[in-house]
Design an enzyme around this catalytic site. Structure first.
Site, short mmCIF file in Angstrom:
data_model
loop_
_atom_site.label_atom_id
_atom_site.label_comp_id
_atom_site.label_asym_id
_atom_site.label_seq_id
_atom_site.Cartn_x
_atom_site.Cartn_y
_atom_site.Cartn_z
N ASP A 205 4.12 -155.61 0.58
CA ASP A 205 3.49 -156.93 0.68
C ASP A 205 3.00 -157.19 2.11
O ASP A 205 3.52 -156.64 3.09
CB ASP A 205 4.44 -158.04 0.23
CG ASP A 205 5.72 -158.10 1.04
OD1 ASP A 205 6.32 -157.03 1.27
OD2 ASP A 205 6.13 -159.21 1.43
N GLU B 297 9.15 -158.71 1.61
CA GLU B 297 9.68 -158.76 2.97
C GLU B 297 9.04 -159.89 3.77
O GLU B 297 9.69 -160.52 4.59
CB GLU B 297 9.45 -157.42 3.67
CG GLU B 297 10.29 -157.21 4.93
CD GLU B 297 9.70 -157.83 6.18
OE1 GLU B 297 10.44 -158.02 7.15
OE2 GLU B 297 8.47 -158.13 6.20
#
EC number: 3.5.1.18
Length: 377
Positions: A70, A135
């Site tokens: 991500d 994250e």
């Protein structure tokens, strides 16, 4: 000229708009490459987050790469020199959202493992990949959930490189061999709202709180140690009042955060803050958010292998630092193994025109491969 394997994979990953918690197919790309190497794949989906755990081998030690697919949002597209999800080479740099944080690292990891296994098909121990798409977000359903799953079945990572962009000037000049802990307090001090002309009929929570807050802000929590600076207490947000100049507020909201070393722990911080507030006879509510414990890898085979790998590529040893914010390394460290962070230069992460030097990706691939050779060949 044909792209190198690392650059080609990095471009493929950057082209996928995997804004937290979306993965946008990045993990599928990695999984197919790892399957071809004989990795066993376990996809773990928790709520809105896609993760995967891949492992090749069943023996100890278990060495793992960890990272995230991500990225943070691109922001205003007109501020970018090139489209953020169209990987572009300019003046020797690969531009695009996630180039440095951390799709470049992911590409280097995969290619390093491919090259290592080609030369060492019967390597010692096991190699793992712990990859999340959560994250950059709330970090609730990502690495921490995978770690909990692995620990519950007794599958603990012995050594781990997290691919966060650790470097400052050139790739590998800094290896993060630990991180500070982080804890946030949301304090609400209760008073009695009233007219500023009649303070005897009100109770100003701001006035009541100032001495206690000053005491907390000037406390020497510890003196740090060889790897960590002294614990830092900071107030990022305060709020009181209605906006009117003639109203004594009924509540005073103060948010504070401590970044703390291995000399301190959550329990000691909570105890000291509570005792300080009680000593000043405040009426308050206090909500804690525990963001992570500190961790440190100051010795061990992993650190030796990584330092040697960086030295072999750069002809100079890296600095070992624990500065910066938190990372998913804090969750992996709960397993009791060795954890370090090694990745690209962090100068452009989360910024417009995020980029990474193309040559640095090749060097990072070499560093990862050399580390594997030092540990498992």
């Amino acid at each position: 000229m044909t792209d190198s394997p690392t650059l080609a994979l990095a471009k493929d990953l950057i082209s996928r708009q995997s804004v937290t918690p979306e993965d946008a197919g990045c993990q599928d790309v990695m999984i197919e490459r790892l399957k071809a190497l004989g990795f066993e794949i376990e996809v773990m989906v928790f709520e809105d987050t896609t993760n995967f755990w891949a492992r090749r081998g069943k023996e100890a030690p278990l060495f793992a790469f960890a990272g995230h697919t991500d990225v943070v949002p691109a922001g205003k597209l007109e501020q970018w020199d090139t489209p953020p999800f169209e990987p572009t080479i300019k003046d020797g740099f690969l531009h695009g959202r996630g180039a440095a944080d951390m799709k470049g690292s992911l590409a280097s990891m995969v290619v390093a493992v491919e090259q290592f296994i080609a030369e060492n098909p019967d390597h010692k121990g096991s190699i793992g990949f712990l990859i999340t798409s959560d994250e950059e977000g709330p970090f609730i359903n990502g690495t921490v959930r995978v770690v909990e799953t692995l620990m519950a079945r007794g599958e603990n990572i012995d050594m781990c490189i997290v691919g966060e962009p650790s470097s400052t000037e050139v790739v590998g000049d800094v290896v993060k061999n630990g991180r500070r802990g982080s804890i946030t307090g949301d304090l609400t001090v209760k008073g009695v709202q009233g007219h500023v002309a009649y303070p005897h009929l009100a109770k100003n929570p701001v006035h009541q709180s100032l001495l206690a807050i000053h005491e907390l802000a000037t406390t020497e929590w510890d003196q740090g140690n060889d790897y960590f600076p002294p614990t830092s207490f900071q107030i990022p947000n305060v709020h009181a009042g209605t906006g009117a100049s003639n109203v004594i507020p009924g509540e005073f909201n103060v948010q504070f955060n401590l970044r703390f070393s291995t000399e301190l722990n959550n329990e000691a911080i909570v105890q000291h803050v509570t005792e300080t507030l009680d000593k000043h006879d405040l009426d308050y509510d206090l909500k804690w958010t525990f963001n992570g414990d500190p961790f440190l890898t100051d010795t061990g085979d992993l650190l030796d292998a990584v330092v040697d790998a960086v030295d072999a590529v750069n002809q100079t040893k890296p600095a070992l630092l624990t500065t910066g914010g938190t990372s998913d390394g804090r969750f992996i460290a709960r397993m009791g193994g060795q954890v370090v962070e090694l990745g690209p230069v962090n100068a452009t992460i989360h910024k417009v025109n995020e980029c990474v030097k193309v040559d640095d990706l090749e060097k990072l691939t070499q560093m990862y491969q050399r580390t594997l050779e030092n540990l498992l060949a």
